[in-house]
Write a protein that holds these residues in place. Structure first.
Motif, mmCIF file in Angstrom:
data_model
loop_
_atom_site.group_PDB
_atom_site.id
_atom_site.type_symbol
_atom_site.label_atom_id
_atom_site.label_comp_id
_atom_site.label_asym_id
_atom_site.label_seq_id
_atom_site.Cartn_x
_atom_site.Cartn_y
_atom_site.Cartn_z
ATOM 1 N N ASP A 50 0.838 -1.101 -0.026
ATOM 2 C CA ASP A 50 -0.060 -0.076 -0.024
ATOM 3 C C ASP A 50 1.043 1.210 -0.002
ATOM 4 O OD1 ASP A 50 -1.614 2.145 0.568
ATOM 5 O OD2 ASP A 50 -2.468 1.203 2.179
ATOM 6 N N GLU A 51 1.193 1.804 -1.194
ATOM 7 C CA GLU A 51 2.169 2.867 -1.333
ATOM 8 C C GLU A 51 1.450 4.266 -0.946
ATOM 9 O OE1 GLU A 51 4.959 2.937 -4.487
ATOM 10 O OE2 GLU A 51 4.529 0.809 -4.957
ATOM 11 N N ALA A 109 1.245 4.412 2.746
ATOM 12 C CA ALA A 109 2.545 4.806 3.284
ATOM 13 C C ALA A 109 2.805 6.312 3.290
ATOM 14 C CB ALA A 109 3.662 4.047 2.354
ATOM 15 N N ALA A 110 2.425 6.933 2.152
ATOM 16 C CA ALA A 110 2.830 8.232 1.801
ATOM 17 C C ALA A 110 1.945 9.183 2.563
ATOM 18 C CB ALA A 110 2.610 8.670 0.466
ATOM 19 N N ARG A 111 0.488 8.566 2.893
ATOM 20 C CA ARG A 111 -0.497 9.567 3.548
ATOM 21 C C ARG A 111 -0.042 9.731 5.009
ATOM 22 N NH1 ARG A 111 -5.190 6.574 3.397
ATOM 23 N NH2 ARG A 111 -4.902 6.860 1.087
ATOM 24 N N PRO A 148 3.292 9.154 6.895
ATOM 25 C CA PRO A 148 4.545 8.460 6.739
ATOM 26 C C PRO A 148 5.058 7.601 8.089
ATOM 27 C CG PRO A 148 4.618 10.477 5.891
ATOM 28 C CD PRO A 148 3.199 10.327 6.604
ATOM 29 N N VAL A 149 5.502 6.385 7.933
ATOM 30 C CA VAL A 149 6.146 6.037 9.114
ATOM 31 C C VAL A 149 7.659 5.527 8.761
ATOM 32 C CG1 VAL A 149 6.492 3.843 10.781
ATOM 33 C CG2 VAL A 149 4.109 5.087 10.163
ATOM 34 N N PHE A 182 15.165 0.894 5.993
ATOM 35 C CA PHE A 182 14.182 1.551 7.252
ATOM 36 C C PHE A 182 14.926 1.630 8.408
ATOM 37 C CE2 PHE A 182 10.925 0.799 10.361
ATOM 38 C CZ PHE A 182 9.994 1.932 9.967
ATOM 39 N N ARG A 197 8.754 16.546 4.735
ATOM 40 C CA ARG A 197 8.297 17.001 3.441
ATOM 41 C C ARG A 197 9.277 17.875 2.694
ATOM 42 N NH1 ARG A 197 3.270 14.149 2.410
ATOM 43 N NH2 ARG A 197 2.514 13.264 4.502
ATOM 44 N N GLY A 238 9.503 4.083 3.716
ATOM 45 C CA GLY A 238 8.347 3.881 4.737
ATOM 46 C C GLY A 238 7.745 2.700 5.115
ATOM 47 N N GLU A 239 7.340 2.608 6.335
ATOM 48 C CA GLU A 239 6.537 1.209 6.591
ATOM 49 C C GLU A 239 5.129 1.421 5.890
ATOM 50 O OE1 GLU A 239 6.953 -0.020 10.814
ATOM 51 O OE2 GLU A 239 4.687 -0.691 10.636
ATOM 52 N N THR A 240 4.623 0.177 5.585
ATOM 53 C CA THR A 240 3.138 0.183 5.079
ATOM 54 C C THR A 240 2.906 -1.322 5.160
ATOM 55 O OG1 THR A 240 1.738 0.721 3.269
ATOM 56 C CG2 THR A 240 3.939 -0.156 2.781
ATOM 57 N N VAL A 241 1.438 -1.469 4.646
ATOM 58 C CA VAL A 241 1.054 -3.084 4.820
ATOM 59 C C VAL A 241 0.900 -3.541 3.349
ATOM 60 C CG1 VAL A 241 -0.030 -3.141 7.068
ATOM 61 C CG2 VAL A 241 -1.151 -2.045 4.951
ATOM 62 N N ASP A 242 0.982 -4.805 3.234
ATOM 63 C CA ASP A 242 0.874 -5.535 1.764
ATOM 64 C C ASP A 242 -0.675 -5.877 1.628
ATOM 65 O OD1 ASP A 242 0.561 -7.807 2.869
ATOM 66 O OD2 ASP A 242 1.847 -8.814 1.622
ATOM 67 N N VAL A 292 8.265 0.541 1.550
ATOM 68 C CA VAL A 292 8.255 1.047 0.315
ATOM 69 C C VAL A 292 9.022 2.334 0.345
ATOM 70 C CG1 VAL A 292 6.110 -0.002 -0.533
ATOM 71 C CG2 VAL A 292 6.198 2.231 0.636
ATOM 72 N N THR A 300 8.840 6.153 -0.456
ATOM 73 C CA THR A 300 7.701 6.800 0.027
ATOM 74 C C THR A 300 7.978 8.440 -0.306
ATOM 75 O OG1 THR A 300 5.622 7.084 1.481
ATOM 76 C CG2 THR A 300 7.747 7.048 2.434
ATOM 77 N N LEU A 301 6.907 9.071 -0.141
ATOM 78 C CA LEU A 301 6.876 10.672 -0.269
ATOM 79 C C LEU A 301 7.791 11.027 -1.482
ATOM 80 C CD1 LEU A 301 7.383 11.780 3.466
ATOM 81 C CD2 LEU A 301 5.280 11.472 2.119
#
Lengths: 485, 452, 485, 452
Positions: free
Chosen positions: A468-469, A472-474, A476-477, B115, B287, B295-299, B307, B309-310
């Motif tokens: 979920d990119e 991730a951007a919304r 950010p961790v 990360f 930013r 950045g951390e996310t989930v699949d 991923v 990010t930003l």
């Protein structure tokens, strides 16, 4: 199987490094209090070795499969070059050693510079830029310095074709120029007319990629160079695709004033998950005097580094980097050049172009080709063949992973819709290309047969499925934090 | 040709499939006049490994490796011991031959270490977040000034006289084209400059190095307060990242941006490159960061993953509106850094810093006992020695022994008579007592007016 | 994804090695005709690198997961040791160089010999055996030579406990002895009574493993040694499990006459998919004179190799190997010893034993323990807990693979039914042991719950599922042959 | 202690779970008198990488690497160039830290390369099958004699005077304990011995080396025929496996068993070990082979896979009835061998052999031109030079230059006056013309009666 973060493997007090006991002395920290409680995790060597081994197993590399990322030039990284870069005589010398103790290093830089100049036909080269984008910056700063020396400070506009790498406009802006886009022609090329229409007394230079990002050689490149020169501008060539023409075309003969060479692409220093690269910039006579510090010159007592403007013959525009450039990459690039030799460099370019054309020829009936004719080292397709299938270029890319291949570059260049930019490079054997072609044809057939579900569920066999990119951007961790107690 | 897998038969077959008469035909768009038909002038044909290895080994043999003799070189590059595991893991093809992790499903390895790297950098600098690396400390310093300008919407930066001159030059070169007003203080060999006086309402940031080029260490808290009082940011530069294991973190002293040269951890001297720029800041500025971020996310199955990010900050999306033009960074150097730091851990990193400092104190004590003047009161692992006469000439003379005595300040500031007698001397865990004694003896002779 | 055989990747004419042109000379092959058409496949370097990278990805190693193979001692292999073994001063010296040019190498052998003698308390060591079994052969040959010197050629019987490694009886036979098995006691130990019952004037020696293959220290080892000695025999100790007691027990104090040390187990030189190993043999005063050639002595001009019986002080029984032993392993073993130091070696043994006892303690309620009490470095279970489940030890092992672990040693030692021999080693952290214990408990529960199908289908996620070993042996295919045209 | 992951807290917790009062309690079966309570005498506490590296580097520095000077050493160990890819792939943890592939589902990597290795060995020796390696060429030679005895049910082996003396000694040591009757011919420096005369009806095998210790090469076909006529096997020993790229294969000349030292391909000199014994034979003898064998099979899904096979020959199944006691072999050396040979391929392997031979001829020609006597008519890459006086003394003297002139025959045959002037000189692709000229000059002085 899951691999935790190093922080989750923490066993406080454990260390993977043993140190000798510090001598008993009175601390002299100028009144500062010694730090404590940084929060770094404690891991033994066995744990560290296993952690990174397991992480590596979650990666694709050139070593594991074909990696046809267009524009990135993922060719084989020769192992000899890794060995040589680690010789103590290169890897264990300090940048500020007395120059008498680093004559071999200076000679290596000088030799590599010689071959870069010879291959491109250019009279000078700035060796210190650290990567392609850094090389672009170097080139544009040299242009800016030359314009200033000419007193033409009003030249603030830089022409950049729409198809350019994002670094081109970013660099121009980073260097204080405004960016003016040149539209692409229907045939994927830049026309001299379109360039002429944009020229004017405020134009500093054009930044043109050749072969361009559509994988095409710009047939009007010389006319464009002449027009830009006639208008008082310079021709910056983005050399990201120089690997297609090494030994077959000298940029000098195309009217280039400055061009960076991505050593990591053209001469195959490893990409290492995103760097380091190295981006020396060859310069024309007009720009050579402005090359940045430091650089190597032949002196009475051997080779010498010029480190200060006061010692320079020309008018260096400044300094790009703390020290002399990416020595580790220089060693690899020189080893690559000597290993290939005159015949091998030309053969490599030829095979790169042959491989790309072969892929294009074998896929053009099932995928859609935006531009006719032979390509150079990359085969470009668009997503028209996926029309009404419910499958996007992204979906197709993810399905390629399940076939065992790294995806091509997708959605770049921006001038075609849903781009597939495929660069096989010269180091893929025909048998692998045939497998790749087979997989692509299979997938194209599947998409056209209406099996969108196959693509939407891909990739299936990777350590993670689609990520979920957006999320991730919304929010950010960007680092680990200890779980709340 | 060992790297080229096609045979002539393959080529013929492929040309037939393409429908091209020859490979030359594929290059038909190249203007006739620009087609190169003769071989590259002076370049021999392809050579075997043995021959290439001999040629390059001959060049390597003409250098004096720092590890082959007593060496006290520092000034922004430090010779530390890198555990053997680092290089052996680094050269695994899945790391070495991977690209920027644009396809996260097949690059979770790279993404996870980035990360972890970002977290480690944030921890040691005492900041909230860090990016995934820059080219080196000097380019990171220049980017920090540009970022401070974006954040404060101001255009005047103050550079300390303790800042590494190469960092100052790179910053000047990079920001000069954008018309940034740089206030550069003169060399500060005594560590006594007053930076607060230089801060005004137009100042975007103050850039200060700790320890300074000359080895001085300072509590930056008052400076941070002075900056913040005027709405300016404090940019702290660290050229010896090992110092962060012993000295208070820049974050704890109020820094807004911390940039550092990460070479000391995991990376060899390499004659100056490739190195590793570290870049850390506060959450609120994220930013405005240049460079890549992981950045951390989930699949799709809800599992944790990582991923890039930003990326709307970056050039490949944002083009001319990007925060920087950086694309390729120092990924592999960052991997070396994070592996070495994982091996060190809390105990090892702080222990390494203590050992470096204690050995430096030991050398300073030996020098003082021998009558050699050490200019510093406080220092971490590097300090300034005053010699009679020309330090550069002394260094050149000792290089013949070989003994690499340190970096003469005049190499950075040529022609400044007041600095000609200053020598920067660095000590690390690789320095032995024999090494120290060799230097002490060499300098003692001079201090006592003797000749060698 | 499938990886073909190198022969199936053949592209005739391609090579991964470039050579300089041979000088033009007249061949002097003594009339032999130059060979042609060997049939080796042609592969470029990129293809070779990818082939072996992909093959490696089909393997488990210590680096990838816990590998608790009992008796094999799969502990972490320190990377420093790999680096040091590759120093040119060790790796690039020829075994027949003039001895003045290899004094450092001889000193390394001498230093390692010193520590092996010191650790074991033994007066002599034969360094050249290439592996554990080779060391056994060396020990038995020394015993044979000593017996011959005593004129007792009638001592042809060797006592070997049932629980012994297969190499023990094989070696004894290979050395011309007959093998007489000593039954194991119900408590997994060898009793002095059982040994005494077998002793006689025709007994050459006993071969006793200690700690034994059940992971138990033989409490009567000293009494057994005394009894064997009293009967005129020697005590050969199989040192495969010496790693459990380094720094805590000296074999000399147990009455040992000869013991091989598996450097690859005890001092962690890499197992490399089955070798190379190194098996120096420490010897008592009684056996020392018969140590094989060559060996290092201190001479007037430095260290010297004794290479001929005529130069020897003792009566060497012969030569075991072409040259002086496994130098590459010696370097690694010495680096291991110096790295661990006196405190670390003892701590390593202690932690190895602690880890095994922890595994045993945490699993004994769900698996079945054949022998009570504390174990040494290995935890032994039998298959009684699988009674009536339809799951065998083999099935259980394969299911462990799906849990991400390499299986333990199975069906060895032979003295318990369906053995599980688990050796975690000291380099596994507690967190990993806890995961392993969790997985084992999970599987034991599954088996008892009647889910035999889960085990019979395992492994599921490996490059290959269960392989037909019977078929392989029935009609052996031991090499690739070109497919019939 | 960097290799030990347990903390004191872990240990306490684990002891509690075990229910043991202390770690010492776990060692309760050790007789009290044998418990070692004091630390190991003279051994320092644990040391860091830097310290250990220094200690071992000091030892390494006291040796003269063969690659650091002109070197002509051979006699069973050869300095060839090993491509850099070999070591980098070899050190991948999945290869390096794996065990004997007893669990084939998780060791298909090891098993497949062993299968490929066995095929390569069979191809280059011209035999049907090969095993998965032995310790070295000498132990393989001894095993060959034992195997020939098993096959022929005879007990008398004839060893050529051209056989490497170490191979002869290892064979004698190993077979002696089993009462094998060895007929050992005297050293054959001229390559003229008549082995056929030594074959009788009790002879299990004739063991002949090609090229011989002295470098002589021979067509073994007549000898094979003579062996077979008497029901004996021909065992061919190859100590320089590169020769198989140019010379007719032992198989084509009628060999029944071929054993070889594989070190030349993929493996460094390593002061004599670890090396790699190759062992190949005819299909019909396969169940008499010593050592491990990898075989092809299918998995539960019918896919091709590989397993260790015919293990009923081996000690762990067969115990005292095994064909050999070998267990651990030379797996990693076999991997290096197979990787190097895969890189070479047909073109590279034959080309390497031709290059070695041509360079050796070049040196022989240079020596002859300088008046130095080369004893050989035919040879591959090694030949015998006759010097006036004591070759060993000459070699020792030249070692000081340093120049490693070769192996004096007297090192194998001390005290034999007729051999004292013989020097074995080997040439490989690593030998340069400068190296050759250095040797020629050194020997010319002697040949012309000069002194140095």
């Amino acid at each position: 199987h899951e691999e935790p973060l190093i922080f989750e493997l923490d066993n406080p007090g454990v260390t993977g490094v043993d140190l000798e006991a510090a001598p008993a002395v009175t601390s002299r920290l100028g009144g500062l209090k010694a730090r404590a409680g940084i929060g770094l995790p404690g891991l033994s060597e066995p744990t560290v070795v296993r952690h990174y081994t397991r992480l590596s197993q979650k990666n694709f590399g050139i070593d594991s499969t074909m990696y046809p990322l267009g524009s990135c030039t993922m060719k084989h990284n020769p192992r000899l070059n890794e060995k040589l870069a680690r010789l103590a005589g290169f890897s264990d010398i300090h940048p500020m050693q007395p120059q008498s103790t680093v004559q071999g290093a200076l000679e290596l830089i000088d030799q590599l510079a010689h071959w870069l100049k010879t291959l491109t036909g250019m009279p000078a080269v700035a060796m210190s830029p650290a990567a392609g984008a850094h090389g672009e910056l170097c080139g544009l700063m040299a242009i800016r310095a030359a314009l200033q020396a000419r007193g033409e400070t009003g030249r603030t506009r830089v022409l950049v074709p729409e198809s350019a790498h994002g670094t081109n406009p970013a660099t121009a802006a980073f260097c204080g120029f405004t960016v003016d886009a040149i539209p692409a022609e229907a045939n994927g090329r830049v026309s001299v007319e379109a360039v002429k229409a944009k020229l004017g007394p405020d134009v500093a230079c054009i930044m043109l990629t050749n072969p361009n990002t559509c994988g095409l050689f710009e047939p009007q490149v010389k006319e464009i160079a002449d027009a830009v020169h006639a208008a008082g501008g310079y021709f910056y060539c983005d050399g990201a695709n120089y690997n297609a023409i090494v030994g077959r075309v000298r940029p000098a003969d195309l009217g280039v004033d400055a061009m960076h060479i991505n050593l990591h692409k053209t001469f195959s220093t490893p990409h290492g998950g995103g760097g380091p690269g190295s981006g020396p910039v060859v310069l024309s006579d007009a720009l050579a005097p402005y090359a940045p510090l430091p650089y190597v010159v032949h002196g009475a007592d051997g080779l010498r580094l010029v480190e200060h403007a006061a010692d320079a013959e020309g008018r260096p525009f400044g300094r790009m980097k703390a020290f002399h450039g990416q020595m580790g990459m220089f060693v690899r690039a020189l080893a690559y050049i000597l290993s290939h030799g005159a015949d091998g460099l030309r053969q490599a370019s030829s095979d790169a172009v042959l491989n790309a054309n072969y892929v294009k020829a074998r896929l053009q009936d099932v995928m859609s080709v935006p531009f006719d004719g032979y390509c150079m080292h990359e085969a470009l397709f668009d997503d028209r063949f996926l029309k009404d299938t419910g499958v996007t270029t992204l979906d197709f890319a993810k399905a390629m992973i399940d076939e065992g291949f790294h995806p091509m570059t997708m959605y770049f260049p921006l001038v075609v819709h849903g781009a597939f930019l495929i660069e096989p490079t010269e180091t893929e054997p025909k048998a692998t290309l045939d497998q790749f072609i087979g997989a692509m044809r299979h997938l194209a057939g599947k998409a056209k047969a209406g099996d969108a579900a196959h693509f939407l569920a891909a990739p299936r066999y990777t350590p993670r499925r689609r990520l979920d990119e957006t999320g991730a951007a919304r929010k950010p961790v960007l680092r680990w934090t200890p779980p709340a107690a | 040709m060992r790297y080229l897998p096609l045979t002539e038969a393959d080529r013929r077959e492929m040309l037939a499939a393409i429908g091209a008469p020859s490979v030359d035909a594929l290059f038909g768009d190249v203007p006739l006049a620009a087609r190169l038909d003769q071989p590259i002038a002076g370049l021999a044909p392809h050579q075997g490994e043995l021959q290439v290895e001999r040629a390059l080994s001959r060049l390597a043999a003409r250098n004096v490796p720092a590890g082959s003799c007593p060496s006290f070189l520092g000034a922004g590059a430090y010779r530390h011991h890198v555990p053997a595991a680092v290089d052996q893991l680094l050269t695994r093809g899945e790391f070495l031959t991977s690209y920027t992790p644009y396809q996260p499903e097949v690059t979770q390895g790279t993404l996870q270490y980035l990360f972890e790297f970002q977290t480690q950098v944030a921890l040691i600098t005492g900041m909230d977040v860090a990016n995934a690396s820059m080219y080196d400390g000097a380019t990171a310093c220049a980017e920090a000034v540009l970022m401070a300008n974006r954040v404060t919407r101001r255009n005047r930066a103050v550079l300390s006289g303790g800042l590494h001159p190469h960092y100052r030059e790179v910053t000047a070169t990079t920001t000069g084209v954008l018309g940034v007003d740089l206030v550069t203080l003169p060399a500060d060999p005594k560590g006594i400059e007053d930076l607060t006086a230089a801060i005004d309402d137009k100042t975007s940031c103050v850039v200060v190095q700790n320890p300074t080029l000359f080895g001085h260490v300072a509590d930056l808290t008052p400076l941070a307060e002075a900056c913040h009082a005027k709405g300016a940011l404090l940019v702290v530069v660290v050229t010896e990242v090992v110092s962060l294991g012993l000295m208070p973190s820049p974050g704890s002293m109020g820094a807004d941006i911390v940039v550092a040269e990460g070479q000391s951890i995991g990376n060899g001297l390499n004659f100056g490159g490739p190195y590793l720029g570290l870049f850390a800041t506060r959450d609120k500025f994220v930013r405005q960061l240049p460079g890549r971020l992981c950045g951390e996310t989930v699949d799709a199955d809800g599992k944790r993953g990582f991923v890039l990010t930003l990326s709307t900050r970056e050039q490949h999306i944002r083009r001319e509106k990007a925060t920087s033009n950086i694309c390729t960074n120092s990924g592999l150097c960052a991997l070396a850094f994070t592996m070495h730091l994982s091996l060190l851990g809390e105990v090892g990193f702080t222990g390494l810093a203590q050992l470096n400092h204690a050995k430096a104190v030991q050398l300073a004590d030996k020098l003082a006992a021998a009558g050699v003047t050490v200019a510093n009161d406080g220092f971490f692992n590097e300090f300034t020695v005053k010699v009679d006469g020309d330090a550069a000439a002394l260094v050149d003379r000792l290089a013949d022994e070989p003994l690499l005595a340190g970096v003469p300040v005049s190499r950075f500031y040529p022609g400044q008579a007041d600095l000609a007698g200053l020598l920067l001397v660095a000590v690390t865990e690789t320095t032995t007592e024999d090494d120290m004694d060799a230097l002490v003896n060499a300098l003692k002779d001079l201090a006592l007016g003797g000749t060698k």
